[in-house]
Design a protein around this motif. Sequence first.
Motif, PDB file in Angstrom:
ATOM      1  N   TRP A 178      18.430 -54.554  -6.579  1.00 16.59           N
ATOM      2  CA  TRP A 178      20.018 -53.729  -6.436  1.00 16.59           C
ATOM      3  C   TRP A 178      21.022 -53.967  -6.473  1.00 16.59           C
ATOM      4  N   SER A 179      21.470 -53.775  -6.663  1.00 14.44           N
ATOM      5  CA  SER A 179      23.099 -53.385  -6.267  1.00 14.44           C
ATOM      6  C   SER A 179      23.882 -52.407  -5.766  1.00 14.44           C
ATOM      7  N   TYR A 180      24.408 -52.522  -4.754  1.00 15.14           N
ATOM      8  CA  TYR A 180      24.902 -51.746  -4.431  1.00 15.14           C
ATOM      9  C   TYR A 180      26.286 -50.063  -5.670  1.00 15.14           C
ATOM     10  N   ARG A 181      26.398 -51.266  -6.222  1.00 11.97           N
ATOM     11  CA  ARG A 181      26.325 -50.593  -7.856  1.00 11.97           C
ATOM     12  C   ARG A 181      25.241 -49.267  -8.328  1.00 11.97           C
ATOM     13  N   ASP A 182      23.762 -50.161  -8.606  1.00  8.45           N
ATOM     14  CA  ASP A 182      23.040 -50.063  -8.832  1.00  8.45           C
ATOM     15  C   ASP A 182      22.166 -48.050  -8.137  1.00  8.45           C
ATOM     16  N   VAL A 183      22.551 -48.651  -6.866  1.00  6.08           N
ATOM     17  CA  VAL A 183      22.081 -47.718  -5.345  1.00  6.08           C
ATOM     18  C   VAL A 183      22.912 -46.387  -5.928  1.00  6.08           C
ATOM     19  N   TRP A 184      24.471 -46.042  -5.981  1.00  5.79           N
ATOM     20  CA  TRP A 184      25.397 -45.262  -6.391  1.00  5.79           C
ATOM     21  C   TRP A 184      25.541 -44.318  -7.659  1.00  5.79           C
ATOM     22  N   ALA A 185      24.866 -45.573  -8.511  1.00  2.00           N
ATOM     23  CA  ALA A 185      24.644 -44.989  -9.774  1.00  2.00           C
ATOM     24  C   ALA A 185      23.546 -43.931 -10.188  1.00  2.00           C
ATOM     25  N   PHE A 186      22.665 -44.380  -9.312  1.00  2.00           N
ATOM     26  CA  PHE A 186      21.251 -43.569  -8.811  1.00  2.00           C
ATOM     27  C   PHE A 186      21.575 -42.382  -8.930  1.00  2.00           C
ATOM     28  N   LEU A 187      22.252 -42.088  -7.332  1.00  2.00           N
ATOM     29  CA  LEU A 187      22.223 -40.479  -6.469  1.00  2.00           C
ATOM     30  C   LEU A 187      22.957 -39.979  -6.721  1.00  2.00           C
ATOM     31  N   LEU A 188      24.105 -40.614  -7.990  1.00  2.00           N
ATOM     32  CA  LEU A 188      24.783 -39.659  -8.468  1.00  2.00           C
ATOM     33  C   LEU A 188      24.080 -39.119 -10.139  1.00  2.00           C
ATOM     34  N   THR A 189      23.449 -40.205 -10.294  1.00  2.00           N
ATOM     35  CA  THR A 189      23.108 -39.988 -11.489  1.00  2.00           C
ATOM     36  C   THR A 189      22.530 -38.431 -11.726  1.00  2.00           C
ATOM     37  N   CYS A 190      21.589 -38.558 -10.356  1.00  2.00           N
ATOM     38  CA  CYS A 190      20.461 -37.782 -10.436  1.00  2.00           C
ATOM     39  C   CYS A 190      20.629 -37.114  -9.255  1.00  2.00           C
ATOM     40  N   LYS A 191      21.722 -36.684  -9.266  1.00  2.00           N
ATOM     41  CA  LYS A 191      22.227 -35.634  -8.472  1.00  2.00           C
ATOM     42  C   LYS A 191      21.163 -34.955  -6.560  1.00  2.00           C
ATOM     43  N   VAL A 192      21.240 -36.032  -5.943  1.00  2.00           N
ATOM     44  CA  VAL A 192      20.143 -35.622  -5.061  1.00  2.00           C
ATOM     45  C   VAL A 192      21.221 -36.414  -3.979  1.00  2.00           C
ATOM     46  N   LYS A 193      20.308 -35.275  -3.036  1.00  2.00           N
ATOM     47  CA  LYS A 193      21.726 -35.677  -2.086  1.00  2.00           C
ATOM     48  C   LYS A 193      21.196 -36.162  -0.973  1.00  2.00           C
ATOM     49  N   TYR A 194      21.943 -37.469  -0.221  1.00  2.00           N
ATOM     50  CA  TYR A 194      22.157 -37.822   0.802  1.00  2.00           C
ATOM     51  C   TYR A 194      22.907 -38.174   2.072  1.00  2.00           C
ATOM     52  N   CYS A 195      23.091 -38.354   2.998  1.00  2.00           N
ATOM     53  CA  CYS A 195      22.966 -38.784   4.064  1.00  2.00           C
ATOM     54  C   CYS A 195      24.557 -37.889   3.891  1.00  2.00           C
ATOM     55  N   SER A 196      25.852 -37.248   4.840  1.00  2.00           N
ATOM     56  CA  SER A 196      26.676 -36.777   4.409  1.00  2.00           C
ATOM     57  C   SER A 196      28.104 -37.413   5.039  1.00  2.00           C
ATOM     58  N   LEU A 197      27.541 -38.760   5.712  1.00  2.00           N
ATOM     59  CA  LEU A 197      27.949 -39.702   6.664  1.00  2.00           C
ATOM     60  C   LEU A 197      29.079 -40.506   5.437  1.00  2.00           C
ATOM     61  N   TYR A 198      28.372 -40.628   4.760  1.00  2.00           N
ATOM     62  CA  TYR A 198      28.315 -42.220   3.333  1.00  2.00           C
ATOM     63  C   TYR A 198      29.410 -41.114   2.177  1.00  2.00           C
ATOM     64  N   ASP A 199      29.543 -39.412   2.641  1.00  2.00           N
ATOM     65  CA  ASP A 199      30.769 -38.852   2.150  1.00  2.00           C
ATOM     66  C   ASP A 199      32.682 -38.704   2.880  1.00  2.00           C
ATOM     67  N   GLN A 200      32.418 -39.580   3.987  1.00  2.00           N
ATOM     68  CA  GLN A 200      33.440 -40.001   5.032  1.00  2.00           C
ATOM     69  C   GLN A 200      33.142 -41.533   5.483  1.00  2.00           C
ATOM     70  N   GLY A 201      33.178 -42.285   4.550  1.00  2.00           N
ATOM     71  CA  GLY A 201      33.676 -43.541   4.132  1.00  2.00           C
ATOM     72  C   GLY A 201      32.477 -44.464   4.374  1.00  2.00           C
ATOM     73  N   TYR A 202      31.420 -44.151   5.295  1.00  2.00           N
ATOM     74  CA  TYR A 202      30.536 -44.922   5.978  1.00  2.00           C
ATOM     75  C   TYR A 202      29.960 -45.171   4.676  1.00  2.00           C
ATOM     76  N   THR A 203      29.762 -46.405   4.820  1.00  2.00           N
ATOM     77  CA  THR A 203      29.372 -47.480   3.151  1.00  2.00           C
ATOM     78  C   THR A 203      27.864 -48.352   3.371  1.00  2.00           C
ATOM     79  N   SER A 204      27.816 -48.802   5.103  1.00  2.00           N
ATOM     80  CA  SER A 204      26.477 -49.193   5.243  1.00  2.00           C
ATOM     81  C   SER A 204      26.605 -48.510   7.470  1.00  2.00           C
ATOM     82  N   ILE A 205      24.934 -47.839   7.052  1.00  2.00           N
ATOM     83  CA  ILE A 205      24.317 -47.497   8.151  1.00  2.00           C
ATOM     84  C   ILE A 205      23.606 -48.130   9.159  1.00  2.00           C
ATOM     85  N   GLY A 206      23.807 -48.573  10.513  1.00  2.00           N
ATOM     86  CA  GLY A 206      23.241 -49.112  11.348  1.00  2.00           C
ATOM     87  C   GLY A 206      23.026 -47.797  12.469  1.00  2.00           C
TER      88      GLY A 206
END
Length: 507
Positions: free
Chosen positions: A170-198
């Motif tokens: 899966w690519s980065y684009r696939d991951v977001w296509a899945f999360l947005l298509t399925c309308k599931v919750k994800y960590c709020s940091l991703y809405d604040q500009g974080y793209t990869s969280i360590g």
Amino acid sequence: EKREMEIDKAIGESDDKRLKTKYNNAIFVIRRALSLYSIEEVAFSFNGGKDSTVLLHLLRAGYFLHKKELTCSNGGISNFPVRTIYFESPSAFTEINSFTYDAAQTYDLQLDIIRQDFKSGLEALLKANPIRAIFLGVRIGDPTAVGQEQFSPSSPGWPPFMRVNPILDWSYRDVWAFLLTCKVKYCSLYDQGYTSIGSIHDTVPNALLSVNDTTSSSKEKLFKPAYLLSDGRLERAGRVKKNASLKNDADSDSHKHEVLLASVIAVGDEILSGTVEDQLGLCLCKKLTSVGWSVQQTSVIRNDIDSVSEEVDRQRSICDMVFIYGGVGPLHSDVTLAGVAKAFGVRLAPDEEFEEYLRHLISEQCTGDRNEMAQLPEGITELLHHEKLSVPLIKCRNVIVLAATNTEELEKEWECLTELTKLGGSTSLMELYASSRRLMTSLTDVEVAEPLTKLGLEFPDIYIGCYRKSRQGPIIICLKGKDNARIDSVVQALCKRFKEGVFVDMK
């Protein structure tokens, strides 16, 4: 159960053919694992990140479909029984922790919380439980993905278990296509500009998503959400690291006075047969020297995977950076990337982002999902993207693959490369040779040989080089050093040994 069905339904109703394919393949891998191992023998490593969140919902859908087939009915599934492991770390973001615990409650996950390091924690867990397979949200491009398949036994030295990687391709684009298509919750940091969280120590919002908001009086920077990052290869740009780092960071104290070494490799039978003159090598050596690098060697090798692999392997271990050009493209003779992959012991794997660049470039000639030119060395490739380049430069650890075919193209690539990396950051050689002077003389080699040798011993900090443009032409003496006064001393000492007017300064 209704929620598990919603995932399958959302994908089924989507128009995104690529996402459907990726989803079906991932579900196949999950169902295969669930039929190979009993439910007590599998576990899921959850860390609250986007890839992990995708895997959570895929597992829920996969488990539901697996059970549905076994019982031939829709009833009887009340919970999600796959053991879920969470490695709780003091350096994790609080948002990641709270999202993980919320998800566990929402989806009724059996959470095993481990507060040790990954390896010790796994050893303890596997000793206490009959786990034989662990589902992981690893994707190609992750540092840990090198050489992994969808089913990969654990590495030597680790407790034995099967790593199951349903979203490996899966690519980065696939991951977001899945999360947005399925309308599931994800960590709020991703809405604040974080793209990869360590960890909190190595993660910042991705500067590429920064919003220049002039209306806001707040000092705080604003960022767009992670799913708006257009180039997935830059997902790790929010990790604090050496800027597209070289093997040795020129700024670190231990390398302050160490000259950085480069080598240049040309790939091409045409150069070796004398059909084509290699202009790029000369140009590249000049450019590297001008920014303070010491070029150790230039070599021209055959269009042959093993030749490329052996030369890259040799040079990458003795030089800080290796530049390779020629043999990049779709022709049978274009073996450079395969040779680089072999030198690092990895395979060539399809790279979706690179494929997209090629699609823009050659659109209608680009066929199928497996465009040969979009195969890059797996897990070690960083694409250096610049708006002036139609295709990004390829960097594999300390090897830079240049696509230039002439000096004009090289000029452009070089300009972008120095902006994107710390290539021009090596002050060591420039400090060493900050001043230079060239003298011309009609003296013979024999007459200048001994005096120059003696000067070399007397002034070890000065570089003294000689060359002629023709056998009958004058000798040109190059002097390079830290400062002009020191070079002047060498010139005076040299002139003293000969009558006046023998040496002429060249501009």
